[in-house]
Design an enzyme around this catalytic site. Structure first.
Site, PDB file in Angstrom:
ATOM      1  CG  ASP A 148      -6.191   2.726   0.480  1.00 46.12           C
ATOM      2  OD1 ASP A 148      -5.231   1.921   0.605  1.00 46.12           O
ATOM      3  OD2 ASP A 148      -6.793   2.880  -0.611  1.00 46.12           O
ATOM      4  CD  GLU A 198      -8.977 -19.807 -12.522  1.00 49.49           C
ATOM      5  OE1 GLU A 198      -9.002 -20.038 -11.303  1.00 49.49           O
ATOM      6  OE2 GLU A 198      -9.870 -19.153 -13.102  1.00 49.49           O
ATOM      7  CG  ASP A 228      -6.649 -12.152 -13.549  1.00 50.33           C
ATOM      8  OD1 ASP A 228      -7.471 -12.845 -14.179  1.00 50.33           O
ATOM      9  OD2 ASP A 228      -6.096 -12.507 -12.502  1.00 50.33           O
ATOM     10  CG  HIS A 230      -6.215 -15.250  -6.267  1.00 51.99           C
ATOM     11  ND1 HIS A 230      -5.663 -15.792  -7.412  1.00 51.99           N
ATOM     12  CD2 HIS A 230      -7.488 -14.943  -6.592  1.00 51.99           C
ATOM     13  CE1 HIS A 230      -6.572 -15.810  -8.363  1.00 51.99           C
ATOM     14  NE2 HIS A 230      -7.690 -15.294  -7.897  1.00 51.99           N
ATOM     15  CG  ASP A 236      -1.808   1.166   1.360  1.00 56.06           C
ATOM     16  OD1 ASP A 236      -2.051   1.803   0.322  1.00 56.06           O
ATOM     17  OD2 ASP A 236      -2.278   1.460   2.478  1.00 56.06           O
TER      18      ASP A 236
END
Ligand code: GLC
Length: 532
Positions: free
Chosen positions: A28, A266, A101, A327, A24
């Site tokens: 935030d 994927e 992606d 992920h 980051d």
């Protein structure tokens, strides 16, 4: 083939960044593009060649960016287009590649296309999505289930029809049989390729086309109660339809019209289905992601049989690849345990084919337990009794021992591992025995040795719990022996006497040792031996 004939995505190593959790820059609590830019030197130091970033586009974040409302923009959480352009320039200036992606199967329900589509039955974009009437009794058009729990169909009060969503109801599936949909998404590909991105990881590629009659899926006779409710049916008609290959071919044509770009798919399918995604004469995906190491029982026999099955199933010219975490899956260190994690890393980086690493695995980051009231992942929230939340593998990267692990000056969006003060980049960079320096050595060795990055794979017989194979290129032969158990074992080669020097071991004190004949390994040890 001469070595320089190999392309970057064949020789190189891909590193996945989950952008919310990498770095980051504005306090935030959510990672962003500027943050990634400040960490590129780290990735260069680590030695990887390409970075794949999970979605950074405008999104209501129902599925943390996999629900996209604008394919050609940048979410303000992550920055803006100028930040993206800078990221791309900075990646390229370090001689690395950037992979984005692409999520073509579904949009967000807030995407203007869907807003139009749902506005009325005769809207020109009605057919961009999959709309069907209810059955006579008002029930769903068929029995298809959502991957995230419940029915795959959502009733639309206003237009009195159901629409199909393989994932959340906020992620309506596009109708890829409609040529306008194809054109729209191909334009998106051009947009990013024209900017200079080096390729795409295509989300749920095997979902893109559905049976044209929308027939009911059959029940799964092997369903187990603890599994996701989606597993109750076999998705025979909702996924992996023959027509998908025409679409992949079109995507490949677009990719091919630019220089050295890569198309990754994927795809969660058994090996023999997976390899069909290379396409006829390799006109499909360059790399249909191979998730075998993610799903497999962690023992030598299973791994050996699957590695060999995969090698044997690859079409001519089809380049292999290996993934050990992402992920959506539990982290490798949590799956196989800390003591086997180095062995797993060695396997990933010495098998034949492009490895994809998941951020933080190089530190041995573990799944972080997230208290029920902090769970954010919709998969976890929708099926609370099944422990399917993906949050534990998505926690912030552990950079140093300062507050919030150097990830953010604010409150991190997901809690950080309690152990971060010990397990972080800064501490591990100073510790010879750390996972990080081990990974770096392994990567350096792979990059330096053509036998490891492009060499042939030769299976070697070894008694479980040992797993052995040779990688060879021209005159160079490298033997890899992995002990998949905690107890010491002796590798007793049959038919052949291997003689050489250990160039890398999970136990650094064994390095540079000469070995010949029977080789003894400690528990959880893996060795790389340069053969004479
Ligand atoms: C893919 C993504 C996953 C996402 C799903 C729906 O499997 O990796 O994170 O939830 O697609 O887009």
């Amino acid at each position: 083939m001469a070595q320089d004939k190999y392309l970057w995505w064949q020789k190189g190593i891909i590193y996945q960044i989950y952008p919310r959790s990498f770095q980051d820059s504005n306090g935030d609590g959510v990672g962003d593009l500027k943050g990634i830019i400040t960490r590129l030197d780290y990735l260069k130091w680590l030695g990887v060649n390409a970075v794949w970033i999970s979605p950074i586009y405008p999104s209501p974040m129902a599925d943390f960016g996999y629900d996209i409302s604008d394919y050609c923009g940048i979410h303000t959480l992550f920055g803006n287009m100028a930040d993206f352009d800078q990221l791309l320039t900075e990646v390229h200036s370090r001689d690395m590649k950037l992979i984005l992606d692409l999520v073509p199967n579904h949009t967000s329900d807030q995407h203007p296309w869907f807003l139009e589509s749902r506005s009325s039955k005769d809207n020109p974009k009605r057919d961009w999505y999959i709309w069907r009437d209810a059955k006579e009794d008002g029930s769903e058009p068929n029995n298809w289930l959502s991957v995230f729990g419940g029915s795959g169909w959502e009733w639309d009060e206003k237009t009195q029809q159901y629409y199909y969503h393989a994932f959340l109801k906020e992620q309506p599936d596009l109708n890829w049989r409609n040529p306008e949909v194809q054109k729209a998404m191909f334009d998106v590909m051009h947009f990013w390729l024209d900017k200079g991105v080096d390729g795409f990881r295509v989300d749920v590629m095997w979902h893109m086309v559905k049976d044209d009659q929308l027939r009911d899926n059959p029940p799964n006779p092997n369903y187990k109660q603890h599994e996701s409710t989606y597993e109750q049916l076999i998705p025979a008609f909702s996924t992996d339809q023959p027509e998908v290959h025409d679409l992949v071919e079109k995507m490949r044509d677009i990719t091919n019209s630019y220089e050295e770009r890569v198309l990754i798919g994927e795809i969660y399918l058994p090996i023999h289905r997976l390899v069909t995604y290379y396409g006829h004469n390799n006109n499909g995906a360059h790399l249909p992601f191979n998730f075998m190491l993610i799903n497999i029982d962690w023992d030598a026999e299973h791994i050996k049989s699957k590695v060999d099955e995969y090698e044997g199933a690859l079409p001519e010219g089809g380049w292999p690849n290996w993934v050990i975490g992402n992920h959506d899956q539990p982290r490798i260190t949590s799956r196989v345990g800390t003591s086997q994690a180095k062995v797993a890393g060695m396997l990933l980086l010495t098998l034949r084919g492009t490895p994809t690493m998941y951020y933080g695995d190089e530190l041995g980051m573990r799944d972080v337990p997230i208290p029920p009231d902090e769970v954010q992942d919709p998969q976890g929230l929708n099926m609370p009794d099944k422990d399917l939340s993906r949050d534990p593998a998505r926690t912030p990267m552990q950079w140093d021992d300062s507050e919030n692990a150097g990830f953010t000056s604010g409150k991190p969006w997901l809690r950080i591992a309690d152990s971060y003060r010990k397990r972080n980049v800064k501490v591990q960079q100073e510790d010879e025995e750390s996972m990080l320096l081990y990974y770096r050595k392994l990567i350096t060795l792979r990059q330096k040795e053509p036998a490891l990055h492009v060499g042939d794979y030769v299976p070697v017989q070894a008694k479980p719990p040992l797993l052995a194979y040779i990688r060879q290129h021209e005159n160079k032969r490298i033997l890899i022996v992995l002990n998949l158990s905690h107890k010491p074992c002796v590798f007793r080669p049959q038919y052949q006497n291997y003689k050489g020097t250990i160039v890398l071991s999970t136990a650094p004190e064994r390095e540079n040792r000469k070995v010949e004949g029977n080789i003894s390994l400690s528990g959880d040890e893996g060795i790389v031996v340069a053969l004479e």
